[in-house]
Design an enzyme around this catalytic site. Structure first.
Site, PDB file in Angstrom:
ATOM      1  N   ASP A 127       0.813  -1.224   0.000  1.00  0.00           N
ATOM      2  CA  ASP A 127       0.000   0.000   0.000  1.00  0.00           C
ATOM      3  C   ASP A 127       0.846   1.274   0.000  1.00  0.00           C
ATOM      4  O   ASP A 127       0.450   2.291   0.558  1.00  0.00           O
ATOM      5  CB  ASP A 127      -0.962   0.027   1.213  1.00  0.00           C
ATOM      6  CG  ASP A 127      -1.780  -1.242   1.297  1.00  0.00           C
ATOM      7  OD1 ASP A 127      -2.231  -1.691   0.244  1.00  0.00           O
ATOM      8  OD2 ASP A 127      -1.944  -1.772   2.405  1.00  0.00           O
ATOM      9  N   LYS A 142       2.141   2.137  -5.116  1.00  0.00           N
ATOM     10  CA  LYS A 142       2.858   1.628  -6.295  1.00  0.00           C
ATOM     11  C   LYS A 142       2.063   1.859  -7.576  1.00  0.00           C
ATOM     12  O   LYS A 142       2.632   2.134  -8.619  1.00  0.00           O
ATOM     13  CB  LYS A 142       3.154   0.124  -6.132  1.00  0.00           C
ATOM     14  CG  LYS A 142       4.101  -0.182  -4.990  1.00  0.00           C
ATOM     15  CD  LYS A 142       4.357  -1.667  -4.855  1.00  0.00           C
ATOM     16  CE  LYS A 142       3.186  -2.460  -4.355  1.00  0.00           C
ATOM     17  NZ  LYS A 142       2.753  -2.162  -2.987  1.00  0.00           N
ATOM     18  N   GLY A 176      -4.084  -4.307  -4.670  1.00  0.00           N
ATOM     19  CA  GLY A 176      -5.063  -3.299  -5.080  1.00  0.00           C
ATOM     20  C   GLY A 176      -4.294  -2.065  -5.498  1.00  0.00           C
ATOM     21  O   GLY A 176      -3.910  -1.261  -4.659  1.00  0.00           O
ATOM     22  N   HIS A 177      -3.998  -1.945  -6.783  1.00  0.00           N
ATOM     23  CA  HIS A 177      -3.183  -0.814  -7.253  1.00  0.00           C
ATOM     24  C   HIS A 177      -4.104   0.283  -7.785  1.00  0.00           C
ATOM     25  O   HIS A 177      -4.798   0.098  -8.766  1.00  0.00           O
ATOM     26  CB  HIS A 177      -2.180  -1.294  -8.315  1.00  0.00           C
ATOM     27  CG  HIS A 177      -1.124  -2.179  -7.715  1.00  0.00           C
ATOM     28  ND1 HIS A 177      -0.107  -2.750  -8.417  1.00  0.00           N
ATOM     29  CD2 HIS A 177      -0.932  -2.574  -6.426  1.00  0.00           C
ATOM     30  CE1 HIS A 177       0.658  -3.454  -7.595  1.00  0.00           C
ATOM     31  NE2 HIS A 177       0.177  -3.368  -6.383  1.00  0.00           N
ATOM     32  N   GLN A 213       2.229  -6.041  -3.093  1.00  0.00           N
ATOM     33  CA  GLN A 213       2.552  -6.113  -1.652  1.00  0.00           C
ATOM     34  C   GLN A 213       3.878  -5.382  -1.379  1.00  0.00           C
ATOM     35  O   GLN A 213       4.170  -4.432  -2.093  1.00  0.00           O
ATOM     36  CB  GLN A 213       2.598  -7.568  -1.149  1.00  0.00           C
ATOM     37  CG  GLN A 213       1.236  -8.267  -1.156  1.00  0.00           C
ATOM     38  CD  GLN A 213       0.813  -8.806  -2.503  1.00  0.00           C
ATOM     39  OE1 GLN A 213       1.578  -9.487  -3.139  1.00  0.00           O
ATOM     40  NE2 GLN A 213      -0.382  -8.512  -2.932  1.00  0.00           N
TER      41      GLN A 213
HETATM   42  P1  IMP Z   1      -2.691 -12.708   1.707  1.00  0.00           P
HETATM   43  O1  IMP Z   1      -1.714 -12.176   0.732  1.00  0.00           O
HETATM   44  O2  IMP Z   1      -4.125 -12.456   1.310  1.00  0.00           O
HETATM   45  O3  IMP Z   1      -2.447 -14.147   2.038  1.00  0.00           O
HETATM   46  O4  IMP Z   1      -2.510 -11.904   3.087  1.00  0.00           O
HETATM   47  C1  IMP Z   1      -1.340 -12.026   3.888  1.00  0.00           C
HETATM   48  C2  IMP Z   1      -0.950 -10.710   4.518  1.00  0.00           C
HETATM   49  O5  IMP Z   1      -0.545  -9.815   3.494  1.00  0.00           O
HETATM   50  C3  IMP Z   1      -2.089  -9.991   5.247  1.00  0.00           C
HETATM   51  O6  IMP Z   1      -1.535  -9.281   6.335  1.00  0.00           O
HETATM   52  C4  IMP Z   1      -2.621  -9.024   4.223  1.00  0.00           C
HETATM   53  O7  IMP Z   1      -3.266  -7.910   4.807  1.00  0.00           O
HETATM   54  C5  IMP Z   1      -1.317  -8.620   3.549  1.00  0.00           C
HETATM   55  N1  IMP Z   1      -1.514  -8.178   2.168  1.00  0.00           N
HETATM   56  C6  IMP Z   1      -1.754  -8.937   1.083  1.00  0.00           C
HETATM   57  N2  IMP Z   1      -1.844  -8.186  -0.016  1.00  0.00           N
HETATM   58  C7  IMP Z   1      -1.645  -6.924   0.372  1.00  0.00           C
HETATM   59  C8  IMP Z   1      -1.564  -5.687  -0.330  1.00  0.00           C
HETATM   60  O8  IMP Z   1      -1.695  -5.605  -1.558  1.00  0.00           O
HETATM   61  N3  IMP Z   1      -1.327  -4.584   0.439  1.00  0.00           N
HETATM   62  C9  IMP Z   1      -1.126  -4.641   1.774  1.00  0.00           C
HETATM   63  N4  IMP Z   1      -1.162  -5.776   2.460  1.00  0.00           N
HETATM   64  C10 IMP Z   1      -1.425  -6.906   1.770  1.00  0.00           C
END
Ligand code: IMP
Length: 425
Positions: A13, A16, A40-41, A225
């Site tokens: 977040d 990017k 979520g870009h 991420q």
């Molecule tokens: P997962 O990727 O859905 O398995 O989530 C694992 C961890 O990564 C959690 O803490 C999510 O909130 C975090 N996470 C996954 N994708 C994002 C992202 O695009 N932005 C911020 N945090 C993320």
């Protein structure tokens, strides 16, 4: 020819989407190499806001090739929804601006059910996943039972793989989580539903990418991420299941390290985290709420409020080292305007000792107490500043401190969500 990389230097977040959208102008192709629809870009163009989960952000520019490479886990239904949404906004998506790796992994309904069921079972140790089935899909990839994009075009292979998967999954769903069993036909129908639609985009992207590089084209890799959520280097187990860090580019796309020139680390002027896990610089609730509202700190994928904290330079330096960052891009500095003082973490107190080392293990990091340096704030609204030279002196001091601490130059500073709100330093 060059391959440059955009990496989230924090917990995701960092903004990017906007940066990739801005920089893609200079590139011929934009590539997603890991993660999936957990990303979520966000891109703001005029009065329109778009949130991309799977499509590379270069899609908004004409004549750019957008590649979803082999390291990505693709939720086909989500992807098609996103293609429809973008097409409705007047952007045509054709095989000349979108390619999907035949070797990317496919997310199925059972992955999402398992993701949520697993989380539901845990009490105080929930990861706080996005529920998009990311972890369970990567588990299958590494267990060598995963369904790849190419499999959905071969009924025989697909049925066999679904059977093999459901043999295990139905046992787990029923006996461990008390969930309903899933029927083979349902998954088959789910996975073939859009196959005709996506077929023209499916390619051997290893050759497509390497041919582009050999022809002297420039490629931008769009990380999803952030480094601190990396499965190997992040705050394990509170991480995602892929490698957002620089190594993920090579394994997630099939290019050689020899093409990599710049590695941009995107970093907010403060810090946020969604989901659980240690966060040494987390703010107290009052100031956190102020920043959350001002910065719109709510998940672009899940809508969850993000936890807010001060910039943690110990973790940023770690990201710089891990990824060999050549440049930093600081985003959302405008959000800090109006604060009396601004804090940054320069060290941790760990078991009575002052350290500058980021301890990625979640239990160890939880023992680290922040040591802050305090900077004076500024009142000027930065959102309409046009030149870096016109920034208030205290903003410049803040940025210079980040550069000095990390040893990495800051090349751009972003002062708002729109394309024009970016200043070259
Ligand atoms: P997962 O990727 O859905 O398995 O989530 C694992 C961890 O990564 C959690 O803490 C999510 O909130 C975090 N996470 C996954 N994708 C994002 C992202 O695009 N932005 C911020 N945090 C993320």
């Amino acid at each position: 020819m060059a391959a440059d990389i955009i990496i989230g230097a924090q917990w995701g977040d960092e903004g990017k989407g906007k940066i990739v959208d801005t920089l893609s102008e200079k590139y011929d192709a934009v590539v997603r190499y890991q993660g999936g629809a957990n990303a979520g870009h966000t891109v703001v163009i005029g009065d329109k806001k778009f949130v991309l989960h799977l499509l590379p952000t270069g899609i908004f520019h004409k004549n750019k090739i957008n590649i979803i490479a082999n390291g990505v886990v693709v939720d086909i239904d989500e992807l098609v929804k996103e293609i429809d949404l973008i097409e409705k906004a007047g952007i045509r998506i054709t095989p000349s601006n979108l390619m999907i790796s035949e070797n990317a992994s496919v997310v199925a309904k059972y992955h999402k059910i398992l993701d949520t069921a697993k989380e539901g079972r845990k009490n105080d140790k929930k990861i706080g996943t996005t529920g998009r089935g990311i972890g369970p899909t990567y588990v299958d990839k590494y267990a060598r039972i995963g369904i790849k994009v190419k499999d959905i075009f071969d009924d025989k292979v697909l049925i066999e793989k679904i059977k093999e998967n459901l043999y295990e999954k139905n046992f787990i769903l029923k006996n461990l989580y008390g969930e309903k069993e899933i029927n083979e036909e349902e998954i088959f129908n789910e996975l073939i539903k859009h196959r005709k639609r996506i077929k023209p985009f499916v390619k051997n992207t290893i050759y497509e990418l390497n041919n582009l590089l050999l022809k002297g084209k420039n490629i931008l890799f769009e990380g999803a991420q952030g480094a601190l959520l990396d499965i190997d280097f992040g705050t394990y187990p509170y991480v995602t299941s892929s490698n957002p860090t620089v190594g993920g580019v090579l394994t997630g796309s099939g290019i050689s390290f020899k093409y990599i020139k710049k590695v941009y680390g995107i970093c907010k002027a403060y810090q946020t985290r969604v989901g659980n896990g240690p966060f040494p610089s987390e703010m107290e609730s009052g100031i956190a709420e102020e920043i959350r509202q001002k910065g719109g700190e709510f998940g672009a994928t899940t809508g969850r409020p993000r936890r807010c904290g001060w910039l943690d330079l110990v973790s940023l330096k770690y990201s710089c080292i891990l990824n060999g960052l050549t440049d930093l891009i600081i985003t959302k500095i405008d959000v800090l305007s109006g604060l009396d003082k601004i804090k940054v973490v320069t060290d941790y107190n760990y078991n009575g000792e002052k350290i500058k080392k980021f301890l990625a293990d979640a239990n160890e990091l939880a023992k680290c107490k922040p040591v802050f340096k305090i900077f004076p704030g500024w009142n000027k609204d930065l959102s309409s500043v046009k030149k870096y030279a016109d920034m208030p002196v205290y903003v410049k001091k803040y940025i210079e401190f980040i550069e000095k601490y990390t040893g990495v130059k800051v090349s751009y500073v972003s002062v708002g969500p729109e394309r024009r709100q970016i200043l070259k330093k």
